[in-house]
Design a protein around this motif. Structure first.
Motif, short mmCIF file in Angstrom:
data_model
loop_
_atom_site.label_atom_id
_atom_site.label_comp_id
_atom_site.label_asym_id
_atom_site.label_seq_id
_atom_site.Cartn_x
_atom_site.Cartn_y
_atom_site.Cartn_z
N GLU A 79 4.32 23.07 -4.68
CA GLU A 79 3.17 23.36 -5.35
C GLU A 79 3.46 22.57 -6.66
O GLU A 79 2.59 22.26 -7.54
CB GLU A 79 3.12 24.63 -5.40
N MET A 80 4.77 23.08 -7.24
CA MET A 80 5.13 22.82 -8.98
C MET A 80 5.73 21.61 -9.24
O MET A 80 5.74 21.20 -10.41
CB MET A 80 5.85 24.00 -9.11
N LEU A 81 6.39 20.83 -8.37
CA LEU A 81 7.30 19.65 -8.47
C LEU A 81 6.25 18.49 -8.39
O LEU A 81 5.76 18.30 -7.21
CB LEU A 81 8.41 19.68 -7.70
N ASP A 82 6.51 17.51 -9.16
CA ASP A 82 6.00 16.28 -8.74
C ASP A 82 6.65 15.32 -7.73
O ASP A 82 7.86 15.65 -7.40
CB ASP A 82 6.27 15.25 -10.28
N SER A 105 20.69 12.52 -9.34
CA SER A 105 20.61 10.99 -9.02
C SER A 105 19.37 10.90 -8.05
O SER A 105 19.34 9.48 -7.83
CB SER A 105 21.87 10.65 -8.85
N LEU A 106 18.85 12.09 -7.46
CA LEU A 106 17.92 11.59 -6.57
C LEU A 106 16.50 11.89 -6.89
O LEU A 106 16.20 12.29 -7.97
CB LEU A 106 18.16 12.76 -5.36
N PHE A 107 15.50 11.69 -6.05
CA PHE A 107 14.09 11.98 -6.53
C PHE A 107 13.44 12.67 -5.24
O PHE A 107 13.65 12.54 -3.97
CB PHE A 107 13.29 10.44 -6.59
N GLY A 108 12.61 13.40 -5.56
CA GLY A 108 11.59 13.93 -4.54
C GLY A 108 11.86 15.54 -4.25
O GLY A 108 12.89 16.13 -4.57
N VAL A 109 10.57 16.03 -3.75
CA VAL A 109 10.83 17.55 -3.72
C VAL A 109 11.84 18.05 -2.60
O VAL A 109 12.58 18.90 -2.77
CB VAL A 109 9.38 18.17 -3.09
N GLU A 110 12.00 17.35 -1.63
CA GLU A 110 12.76 17.54 -0.50
C GLU A 110 14.36 17.68 -1.11
O GLU A 110 15.09 18.32 -0.66
CB GLU A 110 12.80 16.44 0.43
N ALA A 111 14.68 16.63 -1.95
CA ALA A 111 15.90 16.73 -2.58
C ALA A 111 16.16 17.83 -3.34
O ALA A 111 17.19 18.38 -3.24
CB ALA A 111 16.07 15.39 -3.45
N ALA A 112 15.22 18.49 -4.03
CA ALA A 112 15.34 19.71 -4.68
C ALA A 112 15.54 20.83 -3.83
O ALA A 112 16.52 21.53 -4.01
CB ALA A 112 14.07 20.02 -5.45
N LEU A 113 14.67 20.84 -2.60
CA LEU A 113 14.88 21.88 -1.71
C LEU A 113 16.53 21.83 -1.04
O LEU A 113 17.03 22.82 -0.49
CB LEU A 113 13.86 21.82 -0.76
N GLU A 114 16.88 20.51 -0.77
CA GLU A 114 18.10 20.27 -0.31
C GLU A 114 19.25 20.90 -1.07
O GLU A 114 20.38 21.42 -0.71
CB GLU A 114 18.38 18.98 0.29
N ASN A 115 19.09 20.73 -2.24
CA ASN A 115 20.12 21.19 -3.20
C ASN A 115 20.10 22.88 -3.28
O ASN A 115 21.21 23.19 -2.94
CB ASN A 115 19.60 21.06 -4.65
#
Length: 214
Positions: free
Chosen positions: A107-110, A117-127
């Motif tokens: 909802e809140m991330l582009d 060094s990564l891109f995308g919401v899934e990368a944030a969730l994976e972190n």
């Protein structure tokens, strides 16, 4: 030798037998009544507890529908605060809050948000997943302050506490564990210790989309 039983004696014997039978019935009735009363005393707290549990489940279901509080007009301050709150809930119980965390981040991330060094919401969730499943347990993050270096960026200061476990040593500090899994003397001393880390999170805001881009 014959004993003659008079009618009066017969009636007395029958009357006594009837009295005993009535007493037995009364004893059974009293015992059954006491048993039912005892059962009711046992069942009532259980029924009350079940009713209370159902009420709590209903409350939690209602609460989960509003599990992340996005303001009608999002601001960087509100999003940063909510980000820390959602992260804290997720790391405390990934299974319980996994879906909620995913919904919040989407909802809140582009879609092309920069995550290291990564891109995308899934990368944030994976972190987030790696933090709990791969490195640490019993994670606690507190928001200590926020400041805006520029109009479109915000820095949130945080304090994160974790406990060092075997998982932490194996994955975060592999040089302290040999190939057989034996801990070094330093690792042995660290095991079970609480680690408190001060850090910061940078948020970049796109006002045209109301999304976090970095």
């Amino acid at each position: 030798m014959n004993h003659h039983v008079t009618p009066e004696v017969q009636q007395a014997i029958i009357a006594e037998a009837l009295k005993k039978k009535i007493r037995r019935r009364e004893d059974v009735r009293i015992a059954q009544t006491r048993y039912r009363e005892k059962q009711m005393k046992v069942e009532k707290p259980i029924k009350d507890a079940i009713a209370e549990l159902k009420s709590e489940i209903k409350h939690l279901k209602t609460k989960s529908k509003d599990s992340f509080r996005i303001p009608i007009t999002p601001t960087t301050w509100a999003v940063a605060s909510e980000y820390v709150r959602q992260f804290s809930r997720y790391v405390a119980s990934p299974k319980a809050f996994g879906a909620i965390a995913s919904n919040f981040l989407h909802e809140m991330l582009d879609p092309d948000v920069l995550v290291g060094s990564l891109f995308g919401v899934e990368a944030a969730l994976e972190n987030w997943k790696l933090f709990t499943s791969y490195f640490f347990e019993d994670v606690r993050m507190e928001l200590k302050g926020m400041k805006m270096p520029t109009f479109k960026t915000l820095v949130a200061s945080t304090t994160t506490s974790v406990y060092i476990t075997n998982k932490t040593l194996r994955n975060a500090f592999p040089h302290l564990v040999d190939d057989s899994g034996k801990l070094s003397p330093l690792a042995t001393r660290l095991l079970g210790e609480k680690l408190v880390m001060k850090g910061s999170i940078l948020f970049g805001w796109d006002s045209t989309t109301d999304k976090v881009i970095i």
